[in-house]
Design an enzyme around this catalytic site. Structure first.
Site, PDB file in Angstrom:
ATOM      1  N   ASP A  35      20.512  34.213 -12.021  1.00 52.51           N
ATOM      2  CA  ASP A  35      19.046  35.302 -12.367  1.00 52.51           C
ATOM      3  C   ASP A  35      19.247  36.259 -10.731  1.00 52.51           C
ATOM      4  O   ASP A  35      21.107  35.355 -10.673  1.00 52.51           O
ATOM      5  CB  ASP A  35      17.577  34.435 -11.462  1.00 52.51           C
ATOM      6  CG  ASP A  35      18.376  33.209 -10.507  1.00 52.51           C
ATOM      7  OD1 ASP A  35      19.151  33.425 -10.399  1.00 52.51           O
ATOM      8  OD2 ASP A  35      17.741  32.347 -11.118  1.00 52.51           O
ATOM      9  N   LYS A  37      15.589  37.450 -13.787  1.00 45.84           N
ATOM     10  CA  LYS A  37      14.839  36.404 -14.790  1.00 45.84           C
ATOM     11  C   LYS A  37      13.094  36.608 -13.765  1.00 45.84           C
ATOM     12  O   LYS A  37      13.776  36.956 -12.785  1.00 45.84           O
ATOM     13  CB  LYS A  37      15.527  35.342 -14.061  1.00 45.84           C
ATOM     14  CG  LYS A  37      14.374  34.196 -14.903  1.00 45.84           C
ATOM     15  CD  LYS A  37      15.536  32.577 -13.808  1.00 45.84           C
ATOM     16  CE  LYS A  37      14.983  32.043 -12.333  1.00 45.84           C
ATOM     17  NZ  LYS A  37      15.387  30.997 -12.663  1.00 45.84           N
ATOM     18  N   ARG A  40      12.836  26.839  -1.418  1.00 42.38           N
ATOM     19  CA  ARG A  40      12.172  27.920  -2.605  1.00 42.38           C
ATOM     20  C   ARG A  40      11.218  28.951  -2.168  1.00 42.38           C
ATOM     21  O   ARG A  40      11.294  29.910  -2.771  1.00 42.38           O
ATOM     22  CB  ARG A  40      12.571  27.632  -4.458  1.00 42.38           C
ATOM     23  CG  ARG A  40      14.065  27.396  -4.623  1.00 42.38           C
ATOM     24  CD  ARG A  40      13.644  26.593  -6.402  1.00 42.38           C
ATOM     25  NE  ARG A  40      14.089  24.907  -6.124  1.00 42.38           N
ATOM     26  CZ  ARG A  40      14.385  24.380  -7.084  1.00 42.38           C
ATOM     27  NH1 ARG A  40      13.972  24.592  -8.315  1.00 42.38           N
ATOM     28  NH2 ARG A  40      13.705  22.825  -6.529  1.00 42.38           N
ATOM     29  N   GLN A  41      10.125  28.123  -1.697  1.00 40.56           N
ATOM     30  CA  GLN A  41       9.032  28.545  -1.256  1.00 40.56           C
ATOM     31  C   GLN A  41       9.267  29.400   0.130  1.00 40.56           C
ATOM     32  O   GLN A  41       9.390  28.591   1.150  1.00 40.56           O
ATOM     33  CB  GLN A  41       8.320  27.720  -1.338  1.00 40.56           C
ATOM     34  CG  GLN A  41       6.370  28.188  -0.732  1.00 40.56           C
ATOM     35  CD  GLN A  41       6.067  29.000  -2.141  1.00 40.56           C
ATOM     36  OE1 GLN A  41       5.939  28.130  -3.261  1.00 40.56           O
ATOM     37  NE2 GLN A  41       4.318  29.211  -1.866  1.00 40.56           N
ATOM     38  N   HIS A 101      17.709  33.228  -0.189  1.00 42.76           N
ATOM     39  CA  HIS A 101      17.052  33.801  -0.729  1.00 42.76           C
ATOM     40  C   HIS A 101      16.587  35.113  -0.555  1.00 42.76           C
ATOM     41  O   HIS A 101      17.278  35.704   0.302  1.00 42.76           O
ATOM     42  CB  HIS A 101      15.939  33.148  -2.177  1.00 42.76           C
ATOM     43  CG  HIS A 101      15.889  35.023  -3.131  1.00 42.76           C
ATOM     44  ND1 HIS A 101      14.548  34.619  -3.605  1.00 42.76           N
ATOM     45  CD2 HIS A 101      16.369  35.845  -3.318  1.00 42.76           C
ATOM     46  CE1 HIS A 101      14.661  36.202  -4.509  1.00 42.76           C
ATOM     47  NE2 HIS A 101      15.763  36.275  -3.712  1.00 42.76           N
ATOM     48  N   ARG A 130      10.122  34.402 -14.032  1.00 43.85           N
ATOM     49  CA  ARG A 130       9.227  33.069 -14.253  1.00 43.85           C
ATOM     50  C   ARG A 130       8.196  33.153 -14.241  1.00 43.85           C
ATOM     51  O   ARG A 130       6.755  33.966 -13.193  1.00 43.85           O
ATOM     52  CB  ARG A 130       9.404  32.500 -12.714  1.00 43.85           C
ATOM     53  CG  ARG A 130       9.482  30.829 -13.243  1.00 43.85           C
ATOM     54  CD  ARG A 130      10.252  29.814 -11.626  1.00 43.85           C
ATOM     55  NE  ARG A 130      11.563  29.052 -11.694  1.00 43.85           N
ATOM     56  CZ  ARG A 130      11.380  28.165 -12.743  1.00 43.85           C
ATOM     57  NH1 ARG A 130      10.562  28.199 -13.654  1.00 43.85           N
ATOM     58  NH2 ARG A 130      12.797  28.070 -12.913  1.00 43.85           N
ATOM     59  N   ASP A 162       1.132  -1.192  -0.075  1.00 47.31           N
ATOM     60  CA  ASP A 162      -0.273   0.100  -0.037  1.00 47.31           C
ATOM     61  C   ASP A 162       0.850   1.357   0.396  1.00 47.31           C
ATOM     62  O   ASP A 162       0.626   2.961   0.606  1.00 47.31           O
ATOM     63  CB  ASP A 162      -1.336   0.112   1.322  1.00 47.31           C
ATOM     64  CG  ASP A 162      -0.448   0.130   2.661  1.00 47.31           C
ATOM     65  OD1 ASP A 162       1.075  -0.271   2.667  1.00 47.31           O
ATOM     66  OD2 ASP A 162      -0.765  -0.474   3.997  1.00 47.31           O
ATOM     67  N   GLY A 163       1.830   1.438  -0.088  1.00 48.19           N
ATOM     68  CA  GLY A 163       3.008   2.540   0.081  1.00 48.19           C
ATOM     69  C   GLY A 163       3.486   2.108   1.185  1.00 48.19           C
ATOM     70  O   GLY A 163       4.661   3.586   1.259  1.00 48.19           O
ATOM     71  N   GLU A 164       3.286   1.760   2.486  1.00 45.61           N
ATOM     72  CA  GLU A 164       3.772   2.892   2.731  1.00 45.61           C
ATOM     73  C   GLU A 164       5.158   1.617   3.795  1.00 45.61           C
ATOM     74  O   GLU A 164       5.496   1.740   2.642  1.00 45.61           O
ATOM     75  CB  GLU A 164       3.111   1.987   4.802  1.00 45.61           C
ATOM     76  CG  GLU A 164       1.799   2.924   4.620  1.00 45.61           C
ATOM     77  CD  GLU A 164       1.097   2.287   5.926  1.00 45.61           C
ATOM     78  OE1 GLU A 164       1.156   1.806   6.796  1.00 45.61           O
ATOM     79  OE2 GLU A 164      -0.520   3.065   5.689  1.00 45.61           O
TER      80      GLU A 164
HETATM   81  C1  R5P Z   1      16.211  29.680  -8.537  1.00 41.38           C
HETATM   82  O1  R5P Z   1      16.224  30.891  -8.292  1.00 41.38           O
HETATM   83  C2  R5P Z   1      17.241  28.671  -8.878  1.00 41.38           C
HETATM   84  O2  R5P Z   1      18.796  29.553  -8.952  1.00 41.38           O
HETATM   85  C3  R5P Z   1      17.167  27.564 -10.325  1.00 41.38           C
HETATM   86  O3  R5P Z   1      17.509  29.108 -11.215  1.00 41.38           O
HETATM   87  C4  R5P Z   1      16.156  27.605 -10.515  1.00 41.38           C
HETATM   88  O4  R5P Z   1      15.752  26.666  -9.588  1.00 41.38           O
HETATM   89  C5  R5P Z   1      16.210  26.602 -12.126  1.00 41.38           C
HETATM   90  O5  R5P Z   1      14.993  25.903 -12.146  1.00 41.38           O
HETATM   91  P1  R5P Z   1      14.617  25.483 -13.769  1.00 41.38           P
HETATM   92  O6  R5P Z   1      15.772  24.307 -14.132  1.00 41.38           O
HETATM   93  O7  R5P Z   1      13.030  24.594 -13.418  1.00 41.38           O
HETATM   94  O8  R5P Z   1      14.276  26.820 -14.590  1.00 41.38           O
END
Ligand code: R5P
Length: 299
Positions: free
Chosen positions: A170, A193, A95-96, A130, A195, A38-40
């Protein structure tokens, strides 16, 4: 290093684990895994553990691994571990770092707290910080240690592309570009950059002379590869002679690799924070050195 520190590791990271065991003088302690239909997951750890335990788990494809960390760390404590260090060469969910839209989970903070509750110390390489200045703000463990792959990649670039122009795709990459440039005196600049989605990025090149230059794009992560591919197309169109890529974390699939090559990218070099065919430099000596210092200074 304490002669009694054990390295807990999983079968899919055995090669990296054995390297670290040798380099940091650790006792091997393999975690047995069973996947139920079952994935456990059922984990089984060695039934007696020393006071000092290091758990190696790089956190690409993180969701299942976070459950493994929960089960492994709690079990390790019940088996005698008193000080547990997580070595996660790639640290996911960094990243989030804000809610970009109302109601979004701030994953960096939540996952960081989760790890800090499980581990006394966390060691990682080039986490994507960041809007926060230190790893401790994201992962409030007693010790939160950041290592960098940028100097290792800089040495590789200096050997393979002397005189390269380093470009960061970026603003976030400026930190790694600055480290690498300072080490070897590379010319360097950073793009801007925007996104628009997982697979859509708009990039503006910096105002530097590109004609005839051997450019190396340097970043912490390549994932879908769209950032690198788009930057490479623009750089070549602006006259760059070659565009190669160096990243700490190779999260990308073979399809993404092909897309980057189709965009004109030559070599792609990565550290072995995540095992990948593009691995060109090893972070094991860095990790071993950090563990030696940690065990020397541990309260
Ligand atoms: C984000 O700012 C990171 O430094 C990378 O530039 C980013 O995660 C690259 O993502 P992807 O390869 O999906 O464009």
């Amino acid at each position: 290093m304490s002669p009694y520190a054990a390295l807990l590791y999983f079968d899919d990271e055995q090669a990296a684990a054995l390297d670290l065991i040798r380099a940091a003088d650790l006792v091997p302690a393999k975690v047995q895994r069973h996947f139920f239909p079952d994935g456990e997951i059922r984990l089984r750890l060695p039934d007696a553990l020393p006071e000092h335990v290091v758990l190696l788990r790089t956190l690409d494809h993180p969701n299942e691994k976070l459950v493994e960390l929960l089960l492994a760390a709690r079990t390790a404590r019940s088996l005698g571990a008193r000080h547990i260090t997580l070595v996660a060469p790639y640290l996911a969910y960094m990243r989030q770092d804000i809610a970009f839209n109302p109601g979004e989970a701030v994953s960096q903070r939540i996952v960081g707290r989760f790890l800090a509750d499980l581990f006394d110390a966390v060691i990682t390489v080039d986490p994507h910080l960041h809007r926060v200045a230190t790893l401790a703000e994201a992962v409030p463990a007693r010790q939160a240690i950041v290592l960098s792959g940028a100097p290792l990649l800089a040495d590789l670039i200096a050997a393979r592309r002397p005189g390269a122009l380093l470009i960061g795709p970026d603003g976030e990459s400026a930190q790694w570009i600055a480290q690498a440039a300072a080490r070897h005196g590379f010319d360097h600049a950073v793009c801007t950059k925007l996104r628009h989605g997982d697979h859509a990025v708009a990039i503006a090149l910096p105002p530097v002379a590109l004609a005839g230059r051997a450019v190396v794009l340097l970043d912490d992560v390549a994932s879908t590869g769209h950032t690198v591919a788009q930057a490479a197309r623009l750089l070549l169109a602006a006259g760059a002679a070659t565009v190669d890529v160096a990243v700490t974390h190779a999260l990308f699939s073979s399809e993404s690799l092909k897309m980057m090559r189709d965009a004109g990218v030559g070599e792609i070099w990565s550290t072995d924070c995540i095992a990948h065919p593009t691995n060109a430099v090893s972070v094991t000596p860095l990790l071993a050195q950090a563990l030696h210092s940690l065990f020397r200074t541990r309260p």
